[in-house]
Scaffold this active site. Structure first.
Site, PDB file in Angstrom:
ATOM      1  N   CYS A  21       0.819  -1.199   0.000  1.00  0.00           N
ATOM      2  CA  CYS A  21       0.000   0.000   0.000  1.00  0.00           C
ATOM      3  C   CYS A  21       0.858   1.255   0.000  1.00  0.00           C
ATOM      4  CB  CYS A  21      -0.867   0.005   1.248  1.00  0.00           C
ATOM      5  SG  CYS A  21      -1.718  -1.544   1.516  1.00  0.00           S
ATOM      6  N   GLU A  27       5.866 -12.686 -14.445  1.00  0.00           N
ATOM      7  CA  GLU A  27       5.393 -11.481 -13.761  1.00  0.00           C
ATOM      8  C   GLU A  27       4.532 -10.609 -14.665  1.00  0.00           C
ATOM      9  OE1 GLU A  27       8.426  -9.677 -10.467  1.00  0.00           O
ATOM     10  OE2 GLU A  27       9.249  -9.829 -12.470  1.00  0.00           O
ATOM     11  N   HIS A  64      14.245 -35.475 -15.003  1.00  0.00           N
ATOM     12  CA  HIS A  64      13.779 -36.135 -13.779  1.00  0.00           C
ATOM     13  C   HIS A  64      12.330 -35.766 -13.479  1.00  0.00           C
ATOM     14  CE1 HIS A  64      17.729 -37.691 -13.050  1.00  0.00           C
ATOM     15  NE2 HIS A  64      18.240 -36.488 -13.192  1.00  0.00           N
ATOM     16  N   GLU A  91      15.794 -15.819 -13.433  1.00  0.00           N
ATOM     17  CA  GLU A  91      15.358 -14.430 -13.556  1.00  0.00           C
ATOM     18  C   GLU A  91      14.547 -14.227 -14.844  1.00  0.00           C
ATOM     19  OE1 GLU A  91      15.073 -12.154 -11.551  1.00  0.00           O
ATOM     20  OE2 GLU A  91      14.958 -10.289 -12.689  1.00  0.00           O
ATOM     21  N   LYS A 126       5.508  -3.644  -5.807  1.00  0.00           N
ATOM     22  CA  LYS A 126       6.943  -3.400  -5.954  1.00  0.00           C
ATOM     23  C   LYS A 126       7.669  -3.607  -4.637  1.00  0.00           C
ATOM     24  CE  LYS A 126      10.469  -1.420  -8.225  1.00  0.00           C
ATOM     25  NZ  LYS A 126      10.963  -2.536  -9.022  1.00  0.00           N
ATOM     26  N   ARG A 153       3.021   0.477  -5.934  1.00  0.00           N
ATOM     27  CA  ARG A 153       3.185  -0.330  -4.734  1.00  0.00           C
ATOM     28  C   ARG A 153       1.991  -1.255  -4.503  1.00  0.00           C
ATOM     29  NH1 ARG A 153       6.851   1.856  -1.057  1.00  0.00           N
ATOM     30  NH2 ARG A 153       5.696   0.952   0.657  1.00  0.00           N
ATOM     31  N   LYS A 173      10.702 -12.858 -14.876  1.00  0.00           N
ATOM     32  CA  LYS A 173      10.272 -11.673 -15.639  1.00  0.00           C
ATOM     33  C   LYS A 173       9.072 -12.015 -16.502  1.00  0.00           C
ATOM     34  CE  LYS A 173      11.709  -9.074 -14.003  1.00  0.00           C
ATOM     35  NZ  LYS A 173      12.423  -9.094 -12.859  1.00  0.00           N
ATOM     36  N   ASN A 199      -0.347   1.173   6.167  1.00  0.00           N
ATOM     37  CA  ASN A 199       0.401   0.226   5.339  1.00  0.00           C
ATOM     38  C   ASN A 199       1.012  -0.788   6.297  1.00  0.00           C
ATOM     39  OD1 ASN A 199       2.015  -1.077   3.493  1.00  0.00           O
ATOM     40  ND2 ASN A 199       3.511   0.573   3.333  1.00  0.00           N
ATOM     41  N   GLY A 200       0.808  -2.077   6.031  1.00  0.00           N
ATOM     42  CA  GLY A 200       1.353  -3.102   6.928  1.00  0.00           C
ATOM     43  C   GLY A 200       0.262  -4.078   7.330  1.00  0.00           C
ATOM     44  N   TRP A 260      -3.349  -2.434  -1.456  1.00  0.00           N
ATOM     45  CA  TRP A 260      -3.079  -3.764  -1.993  1.00  0.00           C
ATOM     46  C   TRP A 260      -3.630  -4.713  -0.941  1.00  0.00           C
ATOM     47  CZ3 TRP A 260      -0.175  -8.144  -0.695  1.00  0.00           C
ATOM     48  CH2 TRP A 260       0.149  -9.004  -1.752  1.00  0.00           C
TER      49      TRP A 260
HETATM   50  C1  G6P Z   1       8.849  -7.762  -5.136  1.00  0.00           C
HETATM   51  C2  G6P Z   1       9.237  -7.126  -6.455  1.00  0.00           C
HETATM   52  C3  G6P Z   1      10.429  -7.847  -7.043  1.00  0.00           C
HETATM   53  C4  G6P Z   1      11.577  -7.836  -6.060  1.00  0.00           C
HETATM   54  C5  G6P Z   1      11.175  -8.404  -4.704  1.00  0.00           C
HETATM   55  C6  G6P Z   1      12.214  -8.089  -3.651  1.00  0.00           C
HETATM   56  O1  G6P Z   1       8.348  -9.035  -5.349  1.00  0.00           O
HETATM   57  O2  G6P Z   1       8.150  -7.161  -7.358  1.00  0.00           O
HETATM   58  O3  G6P Z   1      10.818  -7.203  -8.238  1.00  0.00           O
HETATM   59  O4  G6P Z   1      12.633  -8.579  -6.579  1.00  0.00           O
HETATM   60  O5  G6P Z   1       9.960  -7.797  -4.248  1.00  0.00           O
HETATM   61  O6  G6P Z   1      12.215  -6.702  -3.438  1.00  0.00           O
HETATM   62  P1  G6P Z   1      13.450  -5.883  -2.925  1.00  0.00           P
HETATM   63  O7  G6P Z   1      12.952  -4.459  -2.855  1.00  0.00           O
HETATM   64  O8  G6P Z   1      13.799  -6.434  -1.571  1.00  0.00           O
HETATM   65  O9  G6P Z   1      14.558  -6.053  -3.899  1.00  0.00           O
END
Ligand code: G6P
Length: 628
Positions: free
Chosen positions: A2, A508, A524, A501, A623, A27, A505, A103-104, A77
């Protein structure tokens, strides 16, 4: 997660709140709301809307329909309670005596609700936040407090609430009988205060820097268990005992333009293109050149001396999401170069398995935001157990940066797109420096190898630029791939880390099911999922593993897979096996992740665009994950 914004000052608050929230929408964004107090009116006005912020903007004529110079706002969120206008923040008590954005997570909200119900309180939402709002109301209206000044009453009530609730929070609070005053408090969720001057004169609260950047660069970081009281003219910060404390004002170096799209259609594309600059900014200041032309890595900012580095017996690389994938790649690099054993840890699992933390361990916490709840908790556990901690963080002044024993900032600049690109690349770069430095001081590489590696590092930005210059082919291929239902990424060694990674991506932002496998593991089990037309991306940047990955690709091709090969220039034999190839420039194989990840980022981006999805704000994701 949030986002919170608040403003009290000479200007109308609602347009400022909405503008600030638009900068925080990345966020979390299933609903939004604002609460504004007009000094001439009896009540706080609250407006909430489900869905994107534009709904709230339409309802309020971009904020112009809500009058008043003091207000708080929130993008939500959902955690407790479905996304709806009712569950959107702000939450408030009867007659809006107490109005709260949060937020939290309030972990003991059920207990608090039960206790308050027994006192006659009625709840109208499913949220944990409402429990905090009504608890605050119950303390604020306690008869014993009636003789206190409004500020003493508010501070006492906030303190009592902070003692009673368990969990994490950043709170913005209005009291109905205190016009022109915003209170704020935090524990384990980010919160900053902004000091505005000139025609904006006043003060702000926000959960992240981009929300205030347009109005001020002067901020105060609120620490855990601190309370702030803001009016147009004054800012006061108190500790949990309600004693006033002095806080330094910090100057933000990013300018507002850095958080704009700069002509790109999406932040993600802009940030992908910023990688050469970001990697250069992360590497160059830490590489020093002597008069004789020899270069060395200077990590004095971390206060880790050469003796400290020689004494390290084990390295823990801890993070979540892409930051965890950085750890997966760096393990290979650090172990290969320095022979120091590394363990890569998911921050969300770490503390629950009572980790064995030996003496002379170095815990490296990797985080873009510096606020990820699990990473912060892992950091604290390491500190509690006497393990030295190094944060590799992008956001200056964030919780992880402040609490770690030492920090290496990644100079990516503000990253807005939810799917990380440039922050990931700068984290890799920062940890390459640590790897080479460790190896040099421990004597596991000689001077010539050290110089060669540093030279390779300095060449990375220009090589990333070259990859970006040839992106159209990928766009063409992405259009073909957009209809895929499943995509598998395979690789060995570092190429497995890259695959993780690339796969993340893709899922996501394109919502295509995707998995990454160590190529040798495929047979396997997972190979049973491969059938005619299934897309398999084979990553083969490591010369000594090239043939093995190619033979794994042959195995899936003979089951009907459609193959995308990603390798380095020179490895042209891959074309005999795969349907489509992308080459990246050659570098030291240990640094290949930095190059190979770029086409995979572009691939995910173009597929997301081809499917017409919201690239920068993928569904359900946030994020900055500030809850466990
Ligand atoms: C969220 C973001 C990712 C990120 C992860 C860790 O899931 O969408 O892109 O890698 O958090 O976040 P940080 O801020 O600790 O790198």
């Amino acid at each position: 997660m949030c986002g919170i914004v608040g403003y009290v000052g000479v200007r109308q608050a609602a347009p400022i709140l909405l503008e600030g929230l638009s900068k925080l929408e990345y966020r979390g964004y299933d609903s939004a709301g604002i609460a504004v107090r007009d000094e001439n009116s009896e009540h706080v006005e609250v407006v909430k809307a489900k869905g994107r912020l534009r709904n709230l903007m339409q309802m309020t004529d971009s904020g112009n329909a809500v009058r008043g110079c003091c207000g708080i706002g929130h993008t939500r969120w959902a955690t407790h309670g479905e996304p709806s206008a009712v569950n959107a923040h702000p939450h408030y008590s009867k007659e809006k005596r107490v109005v709260v954005v949060h937020n939290g997570i309030i972990e003991n909200y059920q207990d608090i609700k039960d206790m308050l119900r027994r006192k006659g309180y009625v709840f109208s939402t499913q949220t944990d936040t409402e429990a905090a709002a009504l608890l605050l109301d119950s303390y604020y209206t306690e008869p014993g407090r009636s003789s206190l000044s409004p500020r003493e009453r508010a501070l006492g009530a906030i303190r009592d609430m902070m003692i009673r609730v368990r969990g994490s929070y950043a709170l913005g609070i209005l009291f109905g009988d205190q016009p022109g005053v915003i209170y704020a408090a935090r524990k384990d969720s980010p919160l900053i205060l902004g000091c505005c001057e000139g025609e904006m004169e006043g003060h702000m609260i926000a959960s992240d820097v981009p929300a205030v950047l347009q109005y001020t660069r002067k901020v105060v970081y609120i620490d855990n268990l601190e309370i702030a009281c803001l009016t147009r003219e004054e800012m006061h910060v108190y500790n949990i005992d309600c004693e006033e404390i002095e806080k330094p004002v910090a100057e933000i170096r990013w300018d507002a333009a850095a958080a704009e799209k700069d002509g790109y259609e999406h932040f993600m594309m802009k940030e992908i293109h910023e990688q050469p600059r970001a990697v250069r900014d992360t590497l160059s200041p830490r590489i020093k050149e002597a008069e004789d032309g020899t270069r060395s890595i200077d990590l004095s900012e971390t206060s880790l001396t050469d003796d400290d580095l020689r004494a390290v017996s084990r390295i823990l690389l801890i993070g979540c999401g892409s930051a965890y994938h950085v750890g997966m790649a760096e393990r290979y690099v650090i172990e290969k170069l320095s022979r120091v054993p590394c363990e890569v840890e998911l921050a969300s699992e770490f503390r629950y398995r009572d980790p064995i933390l030996a003496q002379n361990c170095l815990a490296v916490i990797v985080s873009q935001s510096g606020e990820t709840a699990d990473s912060l908790a892992a950091l604290r556990l390491c500190k509690e157990r006497g393990v030295r901690t190094l944060a590799v963080v992008n956001v200056v002044g964030s919780s992880i940066a402040r609490e770690a024993d030492a920090v290496m900032y990644t100079w990516a600049g503000p990253e807005i797109s939810v799917a990380t690109t440039k922050a990931y690349s700068t984290q890799l770069a920062a940890l390459y420096l640590l790897a080479v430095k460790l190896a040099a001081v421990r004597g596991s590489i000689d001077a010539a190898r050290e110089q060669a590696l540093i030279g390779e590092l300095l060449a990375l930005p220009e090589k990333i630029e070259r990859i970006l210059g040839d992106k159209e082919r990928l766009q063409w291929f992405a259009n073909k791939m957009a209809a895929s239902k499943d995509v598998f990424f395979i690789g060995r060694g570092l190429d497995y880390a890259i695959s993780l990674e690339g796969s993340l991506k893709l899922k996501e932002i394109s919502y295509i099911h995707s998995e990454a496998y160590a190529a040798g593991e495929l047979k396997h089990g997972t190979i049973s999922l491969v059938e005619e037309g299934v897309m398999v991306v084979g990553v083969a940047t490591q010369p000594e593993l090239f043939e093995k990955v190619v033979s794994n690709l042959v195995e899936v091709r003979s089951r009907g897979a459609y193959l995308f090969g990603l390798t380095t220039y020179g490895q042209y034999a891959i074309e005999d096996t795969v349907n489509f190839t992308v080459y990246v420039p050659r570098t030291d194989p240990l640094f290949a992740t930095s190059l190979a990840v770029v086409p995979l980022q572009l691939l995910a981006y173009y597929i997301s665009c081809a499917k017409g999805l919201d690239v920068d704000k993928p569904r359900n994701l946030a994020k900055s994950v500030t809850v466990e």
